[in-house]
Design a protein around this motif. Structure first.
Motif, PDB file in Angstrom:
ATOM      1  N   ALA A  42      -8.578  -4.433  -8.063  1.00  0.00           N
ATOM      2  CA  ALA A  42      -8.749  -3.123  -8.698  1.00  0.00           C
ATOM      3  C   ALA A  42      -9.291  -2.137  -7.668  1.00  0.00           C
ATOM      4  O   ALA A  42     -10.229  -2.467  -6.934  1.00  0.00           O
ATOM      5  CB  ALA A  42      -9.702  -3.224  -9.876  1.00  0.00           C
ATOM      6  N   VAL A  43      -8.688  -0.945  -7.616  1.00  0.00           N
ATOM      7  CA  VAL A  43      -9.222   0.078  -6.723  1.00  0.00           C
ATOM      8  C   VAL A  43     -10.604   0.470  -7.210  1.00  0.00           C
ATOM      9  O   VAL A  43     -10.924   0.311  -8.396  1.00  0.00           O
ATOM     10  CB  VAL A  43      -8.292   1.298  -6.595  1.00  0.00           C
ATOM     11  N   LYS A  44     -11.436   0.965  -6.303  1.00  0.00           N
ATOM     12  CA  LYS A  44     -12.838   1.197  -6.627  1.00  0.00           C
ATOM     13  C   LYS A  44     -13.169   2.647  -6.915  1.00  0.00           C
ATOM     14  O   LYS A  44     -13.840   2.962  -7.885  1.00  0.00           O
ATOM     15  CB  LYS A  44     -13.700   0.693  -5.475  1.00  0.00           C
ATOM     16  N   ASP A  45     -12.740   3.549  -6.026  1.00  0.00           N
ATOM     17  CA  ASP A  45     -13.142   4.934  -6.198  1.00  0.00           C
ATOM     18  C   ASP A  45     -12.154   5.883  -5.536  1.00  0.00           C
ATOM     19  O   ASP A  45     -11.212   5.454  -4.878  1.00  0.00           O
ATOM     20  CB  ASP A  45     -14.559   5.177  -5.673  1.00  0.00           C
ATOM     21  N   VAL A  46     -12.419   7.182  -5.767  1.00  0.00           N
ATOM     22  CA  VAL A  46     -11.597   8.231  -5.187  1.00  0.00           C
ATOM     23  C   VAL A  46     -12.547   9.267  -4.591  1.00  0.00           C
ATOM     24  O   VAL A  46     -13.395   9.817  -5.306  1.00  0.00           O
ATOM     25  CB  VAL A  46     -10.703   8.924  -6.239  1.00  0.00           C
ATOM     26  N   ARG A  47     -12.402   9.486  -3.292  1.00  0.00           N
ATOM     27  CA  ARG A  47     -13.210  10.492  -2.598  1.00  0.00           C
ATOM     28  C   ARG A  47     -12.371  11.153  -1.532  1.00  0.00           C
ATOM     29  O   ARG A  47     -11.555  10.502  -0.883  1.00  0.00           O
ATOM     30  CB  ARG A  47     -14.409   9.843  -1.915  1.00  0.00           C
ATOM     31  N   ASP A  48     -12.618  12.424  -1.330  1.00  0.00           N
ATOM     32  CA  ASP A  48     -11.934  13.159  -0.264  1.00  0.00           C
ATOM     33  C   ASP A  48     -10.428  12.930  -0.289  1.00  0.00           C
ATOM     34  O   ASP A  48      -9.810  12.631   0.723  1.00  0.00           O
ATOM     35  CB  ASP A  48     -12.511  12.788   1.110  1.00  0.00           C
ATOM     36  N   ARG A  49      -9.851  12.998  -1.491  1.00  0.00           N
ATOM     37  CA  ARG A  49      -8.414  12.870  -1.706  1.00  0.00           C
ATOM     38  C   ARG A  49      -7.843  11.503  -1.324  1.00  0.00           C
ATOM     39  O   ARG A  49      -6.666  11.352  -1.021  1.00  0.00           O
ATOM     40  CB  ARG A  49      -7.664  13.991  -0.976  1.00  0.00           C
ATOM     41  N   THR A  50      -8.729  10.468  -1.342  1.00  0.00           N
ATOM     42  CA  THR A  50      -8.325   9.111  -0.971  1.00  0.00           C
ATOM     43  C   THR A  50      -8.805   8.109  -2.022  1.00  0.00           C
ATOM     44  O   THR A  50      -9.969   8.094  -2.386  1.00  0.00           O
ATOM     45  CB  THR A  50      -8.919   8.731   0.405  1.00  0.00           C
ATOM     46  N   ILE A  51      -7.875   7.267  -2.482  1.00  0.00           N
ATOM     47  CA  ILE A  51      -8.183   6.166  -3.397  1.00  0.00           C
ATOM     48  C   ILE A  51      -8.440   4.933  -2.518  1.00  0.00           C
ATOM     49  O   ILE A  51      -7.642   4.637  -1.627  1.00  0.00           O
ATOM     50  CB  ILE A  51      -7.005   5.893  -4.356  1.00  0.00           C
ATOM     51  N   THR A  52      -9.537   4.226  -2.781  1.00  0.00           N
ATOM     52  CA  THR A  52      -9.914   3.100  -1.936  1.00  0.00           C
ATOM     53  C   THR A  52      -9.969   1.794  -2.720  1.00  0.00           C
ATOM     54  O   THR A  52     -10.524   1.731  -3.813  1.00  0.00           O
ATOM     55  CB  THR A  52     -11.303   3.352  -1.300  1.00  0.00           C
ATOM     56  N   CYS A  53      -9.405   0.736  -2.120  1.00  0.00           N
ATOM     57  CA  CYS A  53      -9.505  -0.616  -2.664  1.00  0.00           C
ATOM     58  C   CYS A  53     -10.593  -1.350  -1.877  1.00  0.00           C
ATOM     59  O   CYS A  53     -10.520  -1.408  -0.647  1.00  0.00           O
ATOM     60  CB  CYS A  53      -8.177  -1.351  -2.540  1.00  0.00           C
ATOM     61  N   PRO A  54     -11.575  -1.934  -2.567  1.00  0.00           N
ATOM     62  CA  PRO A  54     -12.682  -2.569  -1.863  1.00  0.00           C
ATOM     63  C   PRO A  54     -12.356  -3.935  -1.259  1.00  0.00           C
ATOM     64  O   PRO A  54     -13.082  -4.416  -0.394  1.00  0.00           O
ATOM     65  CB  PRO A  54     -13.736  -2.716  -2.958  1.00  0.00           C
ATOM     66  N   CYS A  55     -11.282  -4.570  -1.676  1.00  0.00           N
ATOM     67  CA  CYS A  55     -11.012  -5.943  -1.217  1.00  0.00           C
ATOM     68  C   CYS A  55     -10.676  -6.024   0.268  1.00  0.00           C
ATOM     69  O   CYS A  55     -11.243  -6.823   0.993  1.00  0.00           O
ATOM     70  CB  CYS A  55      -9.885  -6.557  -2.039  1.00  0.00           C
ATOM     71  N   HIS A  56      -9.742  -5.200   0.718  1.00  0.00           N
ATOM     72  CA  HIS A  56      -9.314  -5.252   2.118  1.00  0.00           C
ATOM     73  C   HIS A  56      -9.237  -3.852   2.714  1.00  0.00           C
ATOM     74  O   HIS A  56      -8.560  -3.640   3.722  1.00  0.00           O
ATOM     75  CB  HIS A  56      -7.963  -5.977   2.230  1.00  0.00           C
ATOM     76  N   ASN A  57      -9.900  -2.898   2.063  1.00  0.00           N
ATOM     77  CA  ASN A  57     -10.000  -1.517   2.547  1.00  0.00           C
ATOM     78  C   ASN A  57      -8.674  -0.781   2.651  1.00  0.00           C
ATOM     79  O   ASN A  57      -8.513   0.081   3.500  1.00  0.00           O
ATOM     80  CB  ASN A  57     -10.759  -1.455   3.873  1.00  0.00           C
ATOM     81  N   SER A  58      -7.730  -1.107   1.777  1.00  0.00           N
ATOM     82  CA  SER A  58      -6.514  -0.300   1.713  1.00  0.00           C
ATOM     83  C   SER A  58      -6.890   1.053   1.138  1.00  0.00           C
ATOM     84  O   SER A  58      -7.778   1.152   0.283  1.00  0.00           O
ATOM     85  CB  SER A  58      -5.463  -0.962   0.819  1.00  0.00           C
ATOM     86  N   THR A  59      -6.211   2.094   1.612  1.00  0.00           N
ATOM     87  CA  THR A  59      -6.448   3.441   1.095  1.00  0.00           C
ATOM     88  C   THR A  59      -5.110   4.050   0.694  1.00  0.00           C
ATOM     89  O   THR A  59      -4.063   3.714   1.255  1.00  0.00           O
ATOM     90  CB  THR A  59      -7.154   4.332   2.137  1.00  0.00           C
ATOM     91  N   PHE A  60      -5.191   4.944  -0.289  1.00  0.00           N
ATOM     92  CA  PHE A  60      -3.995   5.575  -0.838  1.00  0.00           C
ATOM     93  C   PHE A  60      -4.233   7.067  -1.008  1.00  0.00           C
ATOM     94  O   PHE A  60      -5.343   7.492  -1.334  1.00  0.00           O
ATOM     95  CB  PHE A  60      -3.654   4.964  -2.212  1.00  0.00           C
ATOM     96  N   ASP A  61      -3.185   7.853  -0.832  1.00  0.00           N
ATOM     97  CA  ASP A  61      -3.252   9.301  -1.024  1.00  0.00           C
ATOM     98  C   ASP A  61      -3.425   9.600  -2.506  1.00  0.00           C
ATOM     99  O   ASP A  61      -2.639   9.118  -3.328  1.00  0.00           O
ATOM    100  CB  ASP A  61      -1.967   9.935  -0.478  1.00  0.00           C
ATOM    101  N   ALA A  62      -4.431  10.402  -2.852  1.00  0.00           N
ATOM    102  CA  ALA A  62      -4.720  10.699  -4.258  1.00  0.00           C
ATOM    103  C   ALA A  62      -3.669  11.593  -4.911  1.00  0.00           C
ATOM    104  O   ALA A  62      -3.600  11.671  -6.132  1.00  0.00           O
ATOM    105  CB  ALA A  62      -6.097  11.344  -4.384  1.00  0.00           C
ATOM    106  N   ALA A  63      -2.832  12.254  -4.109  1.00  0.00           N
ATOM    107  CA  ALA A  63      -1.795  13.122  -4.668  1.00  0.00           C
ATOM    108  C   ALA A  63      -0.485  12.380  -4.904  1.00  0.00           C
ATOM    109  O   ALA A  63       0.269  12.718  -5.815  1.00  0.00           O
ATOM    110  CB  ALA A  63      -1.544  14.314  -3.740  1.00  0.00           C
ATOM    111  N   THR A  64      -0.215  11.341  -4.091  1.00  0.00           N
ATOM    112  CA  THR A  64       1.079  10.668  -4.166  1.00  0.00           C
ATOM    113  C   THR A  64       0.992   9.176  -4.455  1.00  0.00           C
ATOM    114  O   THR A  64       1.989   8.565  -4.828  1.00  0.00           O
ATOM    115  CB  THR A  64       1.839  10.833  -2.835  1.00  0.00           C
ATOM    116  N   GLY A  65      -0.177   8.573  -4.240  1.00  0.00           N
ATOM    117  CA  GLY A  65      -0.320   7.132  -4.396  1.00  0.00           C
ATOM    118  C   GLY A  65       0.179   6.354  -3.188  1.00  0.00           C
ATOM    119  O   GLY A  65       0.100   5.127  -3.154  1.00  0.00           O
TER     120      GLY A  65
END
Length: 148
Positions: free
Chosen positions: A99-122
């Motif tokens: 499960a992704v953890k949080d959204v900051r500075d237009r970035t969605i973050t997954c805590p397991c392996h530090n994958s990041t995703f764009d908050a506008a496009t995924g």
């Protein structure tokens, strides 16, 4: 507990209270006969059901600009990449299903392996994830965000 965690807990509690209230209203309509043909309780959906009258997931004011909120129970993350623009994605990381953890500075973050995703496009922006978070359908109406 961080302010973001407290906000998520409050939003999840609000969602439960709103869902319970919606269920009670639907039951009252059914008990009263609902002669308008609207279907009473049958048309009152839950978040993610796609039915008319689906419960409100959040208020637009609850989603910070440039950030977002993860709704763990619904497995969805709602973002506001820029003022007045709301997006929703699956909250399940496409790398290994955490499960992704949080959204900051237009970035969605997954805590397991530090994958990041764009908050506008995924779309993935870093880490081991190579596939975007699937979009989820929401409606934004009258200051309310509803998962379809």
């Amino acid at each position: 507990m961080s302010a973001a965690q407290e906000r998520r807990i409050l939003l999840e509690r609000r969602t439960v209270v709103l869902a319970v209230g919606a269920a009670g209203a639907a039951a009252a309509l059914t008990a009263c006969g609902g002669s308008d043909g609207s279907g009473g309780a049958e048309s009152a959906g839950q978040p993610g059901s796609g039915g008319e009258g689906a419960a409100v997931l959040a208020r637009t004011a609850d989603i910070p600009e440039g950030g977002g909120v993860v709704f763990a129970a619904q497995k969805v993350v709602v973002t506001q990449p820029k003022a007045g623009e709301f997006k929703a994605f699956s909250a399940t990381c496409t790398h290994q299903g955490c499960a992704v953890k949080d959204v900051r500075d237009r970035t969605i973050t997954c805590p397991c392996h530090n994958s990041t995703f764009d908050a506008a496009t995924g779309s993935p922006t870093g880490g081991p994830a190579t596939r975007p978070l699937p979009a989820r359908e929401i409606t934004v109406e009258g200051g309310s965000i509803t998962l379809v």
